[in-house]
Design a protein around this motif. Structure first.
Motif, short mmCIF file in Angstrom:
data_model
loop_
_atom_site.label_atom_id
_atom_site.label_comp_id
_atom_site.label_asym_id
_atom_site.label_seq_id
_atom_site.Cartn_x
_atom_site.Cartn_y
_atom_site.Cartn_z
N VAL A 34 -38.37 -6.41 -20.33
CA VAL A 34 -37.51 -5.25 -20.57
C VAL A 34 -37.53 -4.28 -19.39
CG1 VAL A 34 -37.10 -3.23 -22.01
CG2 VAL A 34 -37.68 -5.42 -23.06
N PHE A 35 -38.72 -3.83 -19.01
CA PHE A 35 -38.78 -2.80 -17.97
C PHE A 35 -38.55 -3.38 -16.58
CE2 PHE A 35 -41.10 -0.92 -21.54
CZ PHE A 35 -40.40 0.27 -21.65
N GLY A 36 -39.01 -4.60 -16.35
CA GLY A 36 -38.73 -5.24 -15.06
C GLY A 36 -37.24 -5.52 -14.90
N GLY A 37 -36.61 -6.03 -15.96
CA GLY A 37 -35.18 -6.32 -15.90
C GLY A 37 -34.35 -5.07 -15.77
N THR A 38 -34.72 -4.01 -16.51
CA THR A 38 -33.99 -2.74 -16.44
C THR A 38 -34.10 -2.14 -15.05
OG1 THR A 38 -34.38 -2.28 -18.78
CG2 THR A 38 -33.85 -0.40 -17.38
N PHE A 39 -35.31 -2.15 -14.50
CA PHE A 39 -35.52 -1.59 -13.17
C PHE A 39 -34.74 -2.38 -12.11
CE2 PHE A 39 -38.20 -0.82 -9.32
CZ PHE A 39 -38.07 0.55 -9.28
N GLY A 40 -34.75 -3.69 -12.23
CA GLY A 40 -34.03 -4.52 -11.26
C GLY A 40 -32.53 -4.29 -11.31
N ALA A 41 -31.97 -4.21 -12.52
CA ALA A 41 -30.53 -3.97 -12.66
C ALA A 41 -30.15 -2.60 -12.10
CB ALA A 41 -30.13 -4.06 -14.13
N THR A 42 -31.04 -1.62 -12.29
CA THR A 42 -30.78 -0.27 -11.78
C THR A 42 -30.79 -0.26 -10.26
OG1 THR A 42 -31.81 0.67 -13.75
CG2 THR A 42 -31.52 2.13 -11.86
N LEU A 43 -31.74 -0.96 -9.66
CA LEU A 43 -31.79 -1.03 -8.20
C LEU A 43 -30.53 -1.68 -7.64
CD1 LEU A 43 -35.50 -2.14 -7.52
CD2 LEU A 43 -34.49 0.11 -7.13
N LEU A 44 -29.99 -2.66 -8.37
CA LEU A 44 -28.78 -3.32 -7.92
C LEU A 44 -27.57 -2.39 -7.98
CD1 LEU A 44 -27.24 -5.88 -7.07
CD2 LEU A 44 -27.08 -6.49 -9.50
N GLN A 45 -27.53 -1.52 -8.99
CA GLN A 45 -26.35 -0.66 -9.18
C GLN A 45 -26.29 0.51 -8.21
OE1 GLN A 45 -25.68 0.68 -13.20
NE2 GLN A 45 -24.35 2.36 -12.56
N PHE A 46 -27.45 1.12 -7.89
CA PHE A 46 -27.43 2.38 -7.16
C PHE A 46 -27.91 2.21 -5.71
CE2 PHE A 46 -27.58 3.63 -11.56
CZ PHE A 46 -26.71 4.70 -11.62
N PRO A 47 -27.27 2.94 -4.79
CA PRO A 47 -27.72 2.92 -3.38
C PRO A 47 -29.05 3.65 -3.24
CG PRO A 47 -25.94 4.50 -3.67
CD PRO A 47 -26.06 3.75 -4.96
N PRO A 48 -29.78 3.41 -2.15
CA PRO A 48 -31.11 4.02 -1.97
C PRO A 48 -31.12 5.54 -2.06
CG PRO A 48 -30.77 2.27 -0.38
CD PRO A 48 -29.45 2.46 -1.08
#
Length: 253
Positions: A44-58
């Motif tokens: 849950v938290f690994g997947g959520t964090f990964g999807a968020t990193l993909l969506q937003f720029p640094p």
């Protein structure tokens, strides 16, 4: 801008929300330790964090991480003190002219205030001042709302990935129907993953996003008040009238 005391409501909200769920489990005869499941946590938290990193720029990601501290120690503006400053500037401008405001510049640390005073000192017309300050104000508001939107996105991803974890747990169950010893682990992962996803979204991510948006909009309103004050000075309005006008921004107790 000043830093307020710690926001007790944020801490209380988390404690009450999580505590109520845990208390309910205990009163229902359940075991709190049954909610501890490493595979579900990673999914849950690994997947959520990964999807968020993909969506937003640094840049937005870094800004949102910095803004998270506002949940516990929010940044606010003392509106009464700001109004007093504007009134002081208006008296100074009436007494010494707009060039007299140049003496107030070194005492200001806020870049937005310094820009507004400098525009006055340079003799810009009110429309030009408003255009420049509004652009600055709303671009900062937009960046702040984008940063808050990161937590809102996490609140959207977490439940869905929790369901994904539940499906994976059920797949594990189906693959081990002939081995009863492994059924419990798969079922636990399935249900706990759903709890992690829905719980984190509604108890943490979405409330954090909305609270940050509230702070961003409050800071924008404080800047709007400054813009109105600066424009009033540029128009040569009476200090008493300026004070009455800006008093509308003060929050009722």
């Amino acid at each position: 801008m000043k830093t307020k005391k710690m926001d007790i409501l944020s801490i209380t909200g988390v404690l009450v929300g999580v505590g109520a769920i845990l208390l309910g489990i205990v009163l229902d005869g359940g075991d709190i330790s049954s909610l501890v499941n490493a595979p579900a946590l990673i999914i849950v938290f690994g997947g959520t964090f990964g999807a968020t990193l993909l969506q937003f720029p640094p840049a937005i990601f870094v800004r949102s991480m910095k803004m998270f501290s506002w949940i516990l120690i929010p940044k606010e503006v003392d509106l009464s003190a700001q109004i007093d400053k504007v009134i002081y500037w208006s008296h100074l401008a009436r007494k010494e002219g707009l060039l007299g405001l140049e003496n107030a510049l070194p005492n200001e640390k806020d870049p937005f205030i310094k820009k507004g005073l400098q525009l006055l000192v340079d003799g810009n017309n009110p429309d030009a001042i408003r255009e420049i300050l509004d652009l600055d104000m709303y671009s900062k508001e937009n960046r702040g709302l984008q940063a808050a939107g990161l937590y809102e996105a996490m609140g959207g991803y977490a439940p869905t990935i929790g369901i994904l974890g539940a499906v994976m747990g059920l797949i594990h169950v189906m693959q081990n129907l002939t081995n009863p010893e492994l059924l419990g682990q798969g079922i636990a992962t399935a249900f706990v993953a759903t709890i992690y996803g829905v719980g984190s979204a509604n108890l943490i991510f979405l409330p954090v996003a909305n609270k940050l948006k509230t702070h961003v909009l409050a800071l924008t309103q404080a800047k709007e008040m400054l813009v109105e004050g600066i424009i009033a000075i540029a128009d040569g309005e009476n200090p008493r009238n300026i004070k009455l006008k800006l008093g509308g921004y003060l929050h009722d107790a």
